[in-house]
Design a protein around this motif. Structure first.
Motif, PDB file in Angstrom:
ATOM      1  N   GLY A  37      28.118  59.587  61.041  1.00 18.94           N
ATOM      2  CA  GLY A  37      27.091  60.682  61.513  1.00 18.94           C
ATOM      3  C   GLY A  37      25.761  60.798  61.186  1.00 18.94           C
ATOM      4  O   GLY A  37      25.043  61.716  61.445  1.00 18.94           O
ATOM      5  N   GLU A  38      25.286  59.580  60.858  1.00 16.84           N
ATOM      6  CA  GLU A  38      23.767  59.334  60.749  1.00 16.84           C
ATOM      7  C   GLU A  38      22.991  59.269  61.900  1.00 16.84           C
ATOM      8  O   GLU A  38      23.507  58.624  62.727  1.00 16.84           O
ATOM      9  N   ARG A  39      21.884  59.803  61.877  1.00 17.68           N
ATOM     10  CA  ARG A  39      21.129  60.147  63.203  1.00 17.68           C
ATOM     11  C   ARG A  39      19.990  59.057  63.053  1.00 17.68           C
ATOM     12  O   ARG A  39      19.441  58.807  62.059  1.00 17.68           O
ATOM     13  N   LYS A  40      19.591  58.565  64.252  1.00 16.73           N
ATOM     14  CA  LYS A  40      18.574  57.506  64.406  1.00 16.73           C
ATOM     15  C   LYS A  40      17.323  58.322  64.473  1.00 16.73           C
ATOM     16  O   LYS A  40      17.059  59.593  64.798  1.00 16.73           O
ATOM     17  N   THR A  41      16.043  57.935  63.676  1.00 13.50           N
ATOM     18  CA  THR A  41      14.878  58.447  63.790  1.00 13.50           C
ATOM     19  C   THR A  41      14.222  58.330  64.965  1.00 13.50           C
ATOM     20  O   THR A  41      14.833  57.317  65.849  1.00 13.50           O
ATOM     21  N   GLN A  42      13.270  59.046  65.300  1.00 13.16           N
ATOM     22  CA  GLN A  42      12.709  59.090  66.780  1.00 13.16           C
ATOM     23  C   GLN A  42      12.058  57.596  66.715  1.00 13.16           C
ATOM     24  O   GLN A  42      11.938  57.030  67.817  1.00 13.16           O
ATOM     25  N   GLU A  43      11.411  56.969  65.650  1.00  6.50           N
ATOM     26  CA  GLU A  43      10.864  55.654  65.630  1.00  6.50           C
ATOM     27  C   GLU A  43      11.968  54.560  66.049  1.00  6.50           C
ATOM     28  O   GLU A  43      11.651  53.841  66.602  1.00  6.50           O
ATOM     29  N   GLU A  44      13.045  54.758  65.295  1.00  9.78           N
ATOM     30  CA  GLU A  44      14.081  53.801  65.441  1.00  9.78           C
ATOM     31  C   GLU A  44      14.471  53.587  67.161  1.00  9.78           C
ATOM     32  O   GLU A  44      14.727  52.935  67.613  1.00  9.78           O
ATOM     33  N   GLU A  45      14.731  54.923  67.531  1.00 14.79           N
ATOM     34  CA  GLU A  45      15.131  55.209  69.145  1.00 14.79           C
ATOM     35  C   GLU A  45      14.107  54.706  69.773  1.00 14.79           C
ATOM     36  O   GLU A  45      14.248  53.979  70.924  1.00 14.79           O
ATOM     37  N   GLU A  46      12.994  54.865  69.775  1.00 20.23           N
ATOM     38  CA  GLU A  46      11.882  54.379  70.264  1.00 20.23           C
ATOM     39  C   GLU A  46      11.752  52.902  70.343  1.00 20.23           C
ATOM     40  O   GLU A  46      11.496  52.209  71.472  1.00 20.23           O
ATOM     41  N   ARG A  47      11.880  52.256  69.189  1.00 18.09           N
ATOM     42  CA  ARG A  47      11.835  50.610  68.880  1.00 18.09           C
ATOM     43  C   ARG A  47      13.133  50.200  69.788  1.00 18.09           C
ATOM     44  O   ARG A  47      13.099  48.991  70.508  1.00 18.09           O
ATOM     45  N   GLU A  48      14.173  50.781  69.847  1.00 23.41           N
ATOM     46  CA  GLU A  48      15.459  50.167  70.551  1.00 23.41           C
ATOM     47  C   GLU A  48      15.224  50.120  71.868  1.00 23.41           C
ATOM     48  O   GLU A  48      15.495  49.435  72.681  1.00 23.41           O
ATOM     49  N   ASN A  49      14.561  51.431  72.380  1.00 19.32           N
ATOM     50  CA  ASN A  49      14.014  51.444  73.996  1.00 19.32           C
ATOM     51  C   ASN A  49      13.079  50.619  74.209  1.00 19.32           C
ATOM     52  O   ASN A  49      13.327  49.964  75.239  1.00 19.32           O
ATOM     53  N   ARG A  50      12.380  50.433  73.510  1.00 18.89           N
ATOM     54  CA  ARG A  50      11.161  49.184  73.908  1.00 18.89           C
ATOM     55  C   ARG A  50      11.686  47.802  73.693  1.00 18.89           C
ATOM     56  O   ARG A  50      11.380  47.021  74.899  1.00 18.89           O
ATOM     57  N   GLU A  51      12.623  47.594  72.791  1.00 18.70           N
ATOM     58  CA  GLU A  51      13.393  46.046  72.698  1.00 18.70           C
ATOM     59  C   GLU A  51      14.159  46.229  73.975  1.00 18.70           C
ATOM     60  O   GLU A  51      14.181  44.829  74.606  1.00 18.70           O
ATOM     61  N   TYR A  52      14.830  47.210  74.477  1.00 16.24           N
ATOM     62  CA  TYR A  52      15.726  47.027  75.784  1.00 16.24           C
ATOM     63  C   TYR A  52      14.849  46.834  76.897  1.00 16.24           C
ATOM     64  O   TYR A  52      15.123  45.606  77.752  1.00 16.24           O
ATOM     65  N   ALA A  53      13.859  47.577  76.830  1.00 21.51           N
ATOM     66  CA  ALA A  53      12.956  47.337  78.095  1.00 21.51           C
ATOM     67  C   ALA A  53      12.229  46.206  78.207  1.00 21.51           C
ATOM     68  O   ALA A  53      12.047  45.439  79.365  1.00 21.51           O
ATOM     69  N   GLU A  54      11.933  45.450  77.036  1.00 17.95           N
ATOM     70  CA  GLU A  54      11.131  44.210  77.049  1.00 17.95           C
ATOM     71  C   GLU A  54      12.353  43.031  77.412  1.00 17.95           C
ATOM     72  O   GLU A  54      11.685  42.277  78.419  1.00 17.95           O
ATOM     73  N   LYS A  55      13.295  43.233  77.191  1.00 12.84           N
ATOM     74  CA  LYS A  55      14.405  42.219  77.782  1.00 12.84           C
ATOM     75  C   LYS A  55      14.389  42.400  79.420  1.00 12.84           C
ATOM     76  O   LYS A  55      14.629  41.467  79.891  1.00 12.84           O
ATOM     77  N   MET A  56      14.400  43.652  79.662  1.00 17.53           N
ATOM     78  CA  MET A  56      14.513  44.058  81.287  1.00 17.53           C
ATOM     79  C   MET A  56      13.235  43.336  81.859  1.00 17.53           C
ATOM     80  O   MET A  56      13.408  42.624  82.949  1.00 17.53           O
ATOM     81  N   CYS A  57      12.271  43.510  81.452  1.00 20.94           N
ATOM     82  CA  CYS A  57      11.076  43.178  81.899  1.00 20.94           C
ATOM     83  C   CYS A  57      10.899  41.635  81.909  1.00 20.94           C
ATOM     84  O   CYS A  57      10.383  41.118  82.861  1.00 20.94           O
TER      85      CYS A  57
END
Length: 82
Positions: free
Chosen positions: A3-23
């Motif tokens: 039930g632990e939620r990710k912080t906004q910073e964690e979510e943004e970091r994960e999104n950025r890492e994912y996008a970096e792989k795609m790019c």
């Protein structure tokens, strides 16, 4: 923890890492970014290449942070479908 939620910073970091792989795939010529809108490409450039967070990107373009998220989600969905 359960039930632990990710912080906004964690979510943004994960999104950025994912996008970096795609790019990286784009850069290597394995995929084409032609299907992304100009704004989606601009958002990816700001976040990935320039290292901006979503607040900074929103300020840069003079638009709401929710609009940045909207373009970000559209871009990553399109990339994932290629």
């Amino acid at each position: 923890m359960c039930g632990e939620r990710k912080t906004q910073e964690e979510e943004e970091r994960e999104n950025r890492e994912y996008a970096e792989k795609m790019c990286e795939a784009f850069i290597k010529g394995r995929r084409s970014v032609d299907k992304l809108s100009v704004r989606e490409n601009e958002i990816l450039d700001c976040v990935i290449d320039l290292g901006m967070d979503f607040d900074q990107a929103a300020e840069n373009f003079g638009i709401n942070k929710k609009t940045i998220y909207y373009h970000w989600e559209n871009a990553t969905e399109k990339v994932a479908k290629l």
